[in-house]
Design an enzyme around this catalytic site. Structure first.
Site, PDB file in Angstrom:
ATOM      1  CD  GLU A 108     -62.194  39.142  93.840  1.00 54.07           C
ATOM      2  OE1 GLU A 108     -61.241  39.742  94.342  1.00 54.07           O
ATOM      3  OE2 GLU A 108     -63.127  39.736  93.268  1.00 54.07           O
ATOM      4  CG  HIS A 168     -66.535  39.101  91.336  1.00 52.84           C
ATOM      5  ND1 HIS A 168     -65.478  39.970  91.518  1.00 52.84           N
ATOM      6  CD2 HIS A 168     -67.275  39.629  90.322  1.00 52.84           C
ATOM      7  CE1 HIS A 168     -65.569  40.959  90.658  1.00 52.84           C
ATOM      8  NE2 HIS A 168     -66.645  40.771  89.921  1.00 52.84           N
ATOM      9  CB  SER A 190     -68.333  43.051  91.470  1.00 51.31           C
ATOM     10  OG  SER A 190     -69.217  44.151  91.340  1.00 51.31           O
ATOM     11  CG  ASN A 221     -64.763  45.673  91.423  1.00 54.33           C
ATOM     12  OD1 ASN A 221     -64.246  46.054  90.384  1.00 54.33           O
ATOM     13  ND2 ASN A 221     -65.785  44.843  91.430  1.00 54.33           N
TER      14      ASN A 221
END
Length: 307
Positions: free
Chosen positions: A176, A164, A130, A214
């Site tokens: 993702e 992700h 991530s 993130n």
């Protein structure tokens, strides 16, 4: 009209049977209807995860989301590889391997080196990271002594991609997709097609620390922790402010507990080290809670207490 890209994944390997690995195995078997080989060093982790998967399938049946036969077929598609007997060599005949271990770049690079040595030359090697650079992970797949710019070197690294998934994987609708500098267009298209087959919407991000998700989320959570650390408000009021004032489904501190405070810290450190920007410096309170093994929901204690 162009024909849709076919992912060509007849068998997928999932490395890591924790929360994320279990969820990826679940959607691969149930939604993409692909046989799954699940591998983890910990027999206890595998056993616990499979019991939880049985509960998830039973819950979906009871809610009428799937039929009994679909649940049985999904469960039958999952085969557990014994780590001591097979190791990563057990992924030899897979068409895609998805790594879902902890956010540690050295661990991931070591594993991807082993994966690249074990799998067939057409196998996609995907990471569920991530925050960590997919380009750095891809570079680890190139055999020692082989030039990264050579045709042989490119054939290894071009098959690495970031996929992700979000937690909890069976519920969250997004994946993702992240290309390394080396990732080929074919790898990207096949990875996107596989994520879609798992029932997910797909967004793309450049290979930057934290990607889109993130790079935005973790500073938000970190700021909430710093607000608590400074005594500006109680944890309850911080979370209530975001839930009721901004219509968030849960507050940032509760969300951090659900993600895992160790994971939050690892991502925040990656952001800080990868950019050198002080705005990403992890909260001291977050570091101390991880030191204390207060990791959130999975450990029974984080910002809140859990049974």
């Amino acid at each position: 009209m162009a024909a849709p890209i076919i992912h060509g994944v007849r068998t997928v390997g999932v490395l890591g049977a924790g929360q994320m690995g279990l969820g990826i195995a679940y959607v691969s078997a149930l939604r993409a209807k692909v046989p799954v080989l699940l591998l983890d060093k910990s027999k206890e982790q595998v056993s616990s995860s499979l019991k939880f998967m049985d509960k998830l399938l039973a819950k979906d049946v009871s809610k009428g989301k799937i039929q009994d036969i679909e649940a049985k077929e999904a469960r039958d598609r999952i085969t557990v590889l014994d780590y001591d007997t097979h190791g990563i060599e057990g992924f030899r005949d897979t068409d895609m391997v998805i790594e879902a271990v902890s956010e540690n770049i050295q661990l991931k690079r070591t594993l991807f080196k082993s994966i690249s040595e074990a799998v067939n030359p057409d196998c996609i090697m995907a990471s569920n990271t991530s925050s960590i650079s997919i380009t750095k992970i891809a570079a680890a797949t190139i055999p020692e002594g082989v030039s990264a710019s050579s045709e042989q070197g490119r054939k290894y690294a071009e098959r690495v991609v970031g996929l992700h998934f979000f937690n909890p994987v069976p519920v969250m609708k997004l994946v993702e997709l992240i290309a390394a500098l080396q990732t080929s267009q074919s790898t990207l298209e096949r990875a996107r097609a596989f994520a879609s087959a798992c029932g997910k919407e797909v967004t793309t991000s450049k290979d930057v620390p934290g990607f889109v998700s993130n790079a935005v989320l973790m500073p938000f959570i970190n700021e909430a922790i710093m607000t608590l650390e400074k005594g500006v408000a109680t944890k309850e009021d911080i979370d209530k402010t975001l839930k009721l004032g901004m219509a968030h489904p849960m507050g940032p501190l509760q969300l951090a507990d659900f993600i895992g405070l160790d994971t939050c810290l690892a991502i925040q450190q990656t952001l800080y080290q990868g950019t050198g920007d002080s705005k990403y410096r992890p909260s001291v309170l977050l570091e101390r809670m991880v030191d204390a093994k207060w990791l959130g929901k999975k450990s029974g204690k984080g910002f809140y207490d859990y049974d």
